[in-house]
Design a protein around this motif. Structure first.
Motif, PDB file in Angstrom:
ATOM      1  N   VAL A  21       0.835  -1.206   0.000  1.00  0.00           N
ATOM      2  CA  VAL A  21       0.000   0.000   0.000  1.00  0.00           C
ATOM      3  C   VAL A  21       0.871   1.257   0.000  1.00  0.00           C
ATOM      4  CG1 VAL A  21      -1.664   1.353   1.344  1.00  0.00           C
ATOM      5  CG2 VAL A  21      -2.004  -1.099   1.069  1.00  0.00           C
ATOM      6  N   ALA A  22       1.929   1.251   0.811  1.00  0.00           N
ATOM      7  CA  ALA A  22       2.822   2.416   0.876  1.00  0.00           C
ATOM      8  C   ALA A  22       3.476   2.661  -0.484  1.00  0.00           C
ATOM      9  CB  ALA A  22       3.878   2.209   1.959  1.00  0.00           C
ATOM     10  N   VAL A  91     -15.609  -4.404   2.489  1.00  0.00           N
ATOM     11  CA  VAL A  91     -16.214  -4.312   1.156  1.00  0.00           C
ATOM     12  C   VAL A  91     -15.859  -2.976   0.498  1.00  0.00           C
ATOM     13  CG1 VAL A  91     -18.402  -4.243  -0.120  1.00  0.00           C
ATOM     14  CG2 VAL A  91     -18.092  -5.899   1.731  1.00  0.00           C
ATOM     15  N   ILE A  92     -15.896  -1.898   1.277  1.00  0.00           N
ATOM     16  CA  ILE A  92     -15.531  -0.579   0.747  1.00  0.00           C
ATOM     17  C   ILE A  92     -14.100  -0.607   0.215  1.00  0.00           C
ATOM     18  CG2 ILE A  92     -15.010   1.818   1.399  1.00  0.00           C
ATOM     19  CD1 ILE A  92     -17.414   1.572   3.384  1.00  0.00           C
ATOM     20  N   LYS A  93     -13.178  -1.147   0.991  1.00  0.00           N
ATOM     21  CA  LYS A  93     -11.782  -1.216   0.556  1.00  0.00           C
ATOM     22  C   LYS A  93     -11.621  -2.103  -0.680  1.00  0.00           C
ATOM     23  CE  LYS A  93      -8.430  -1.613   3.346  1.00  0.00           C
ATOM     24  NZ  LYS A  93      -7.490  -2.040   4.379  1.00  0.00           N
ATOM     25  N   PHE A  94     -12.336  -3.217  -0.695  1.00  0.00           N
ATOM     26  CA  PHE A  94     -12.268  -4.148  -1.819  1.00  0.00           C
ATOM     27  C   PHE A  94     -12.759  -3.461  -3.097  1.00  0.00           C
ATOM     28  CE2 PHE A  94     -14.198  -7.740  -4.264  1.00  0.00           C
ATOM     29  CZ  PHE A  94     -13.024  -8.397  -4.569  1.00  0.00           C
ATOM     30  N   CYS A 149      -8.996   7.930  -3.098  1.00  0.00           N
ATOM     31  CA  CYS A 149      -9.409   6.556  -2.760  1.00  0.00           C
ATOM     32  C   CYS A 149      -8.419   5.899  -1.805  1.00  0.00           C
ATOM     33  CB  CYS A 149      -9.557   5.709  -4.022  1.00  0.00           C
ATOM     34  SG  CYS A 149     -11.017   6.100  -4.994  1.00  0.00           S
ATOM     35  N   LEU A 150      -7.133   6.055  -2.061  1.00  0.00           N
ATOM     36  CA  LEU A 150      -6.114   5.454  -1.194  1.00  0.00           C
ATOM     37  C   LEU A 150      -6.157   6.063   0.211  1.00  0.00           C
ATOM     38  CD1 LEU A 150      -3.253   5.166  -3.806  1.00  0.00           C
ATOM     39  CD2 LEU A 150      -4.370   3.252  -2.653  1.00  0.00           C
ATOM     40  N   ILE A 151      -6.361   7.370   0.286  1.00  0.00           N
ATOM     41  CA  ILE A 151      -6.474   8.030   1.592  1.00  0.00           C
ATOM     42  C   ILE A 151      -7.732   7.548   2.309  1.00  0.00           C
ATOM     43  CG2 ILE A 151      -6.902  10.262   2.711  1.00  0.00           C
ATOM     44  CD1 ILE A 151      -5.023  11.472   0.501  1.00  0.00           C
ATOM     45  N   LEU A 152      -8.844   7.474   1.578  1.00  0.00           N
ATOM     46  CA  LEU A 152     -10.092   6.991   2.162  1.00  0.00           C
ATOM     47  C   LEU A 152      -9.941   5.562   2.681  1.00  0.00           C
ATOM     48  CD1 LEU A 152     -13.113   7.416   2.759  1.00  0.00           C
ATOM     49  CD2 LEU A 152     -13.572   6.614   0.432  1.00  0.00           C
ATOM     50  N   MET A 153      -9.270   4.712   1.899  1.00  0.00           N
ATOM     51  CA  MET A 153      -9.061   3.323   2.334  1.00  0.00           C
ATOM     52  C   MET A 153      -8.232   3.260   3.612  1.00  0.00           C
ATOM     53  SD  MET A 153      -8.632   0.984  -1.071  1.00  0.00           S
ATOM     54  CE  MET A 153      -7.824   2.103  -2.199  1.00  0.00           C
TER      55      MET A 153
END
Length: 170
Positions: A21-22, A91-94, A149-153
């Motif tokens: 992720v980083a 599910v949100i992250k997926f 999206c990445l920040i939200l995840m």
């Protein structure tokens, strides 16, 4: 009975997931910043080499880390008590992970190839073309969306909002 991970295996998988992720976030941020920088290029060589640097980042810090994030995330979901479809936050992250990967596959890759090829063929005059400008703007907007999206995840990972998904009774 489902497969469950031992503590060491889970720690290793979480570590790989966080590193992926980083890398993905860093690559996305690098692409975004270089994309902004490319718009202010002073000559054809600077424009081309900025886009070529973006290509290196795309190949090394976006594709494989995004895939590793997806695979390790699914493994962690399935092999822990969280489950893939038991909690809204998973599910949100997926969905966001799949969405950002598909954006890259179906749009960003073609847009970026167009920018790089056009800059290589036309040099600095490429930046004056309307199709180049529109494609560049599309990449910047989509890159911003991917960063969001990445920040939200990341927030969703730690906040775990909305609780469990309730099973429907038939």
């Amino acid at each position: 009975m489902a497969v469950r991970l031992g503590i060491r295996t889970k720690q290793l998988l979480v570590s790989i997931h966080v590193i992926a992720v980083a890398l993905w976030f860093g690559g996305t941020m690098g692409m975004f910043l270089l994309g902004l920088y490319a718009k202010n290029a002073e000559n054809g060589a600077q424009l081309y080499y900025t886009l070529a640097s973006m290509h290196v980042i795309d190949e090394s810090m976006l594709k494989y880390p995004a895939l590793a994030t997806l695979i390790t995330g699914v493994m962690l979901s399935v092999w822990t008590h969280w489950g893939l479809f038991k909690h809204y936050w998973v599910v949100i992250k997926f969905v966001l992970t799949i969405g950002t990967i598909l954006l890259g596959i179906f749009f960003l890759q073609d847009w970026f190839s167009f920018l790089l090829t056009t800059a290589e063929q036309l040099g600095f005059s490429a930046i004056q073309r309307e199709d180049f400008q529109n494609t560049w703007l599309s990449m910047i907007v989509t890159g911003s969306f991917n960063l969001l999206c990445l920040i939200l995840m990341t927030f969703v990972t730690y906040m775990k909002p909305f609780g469990k998904i309730k099973k429907r009774e038939s």
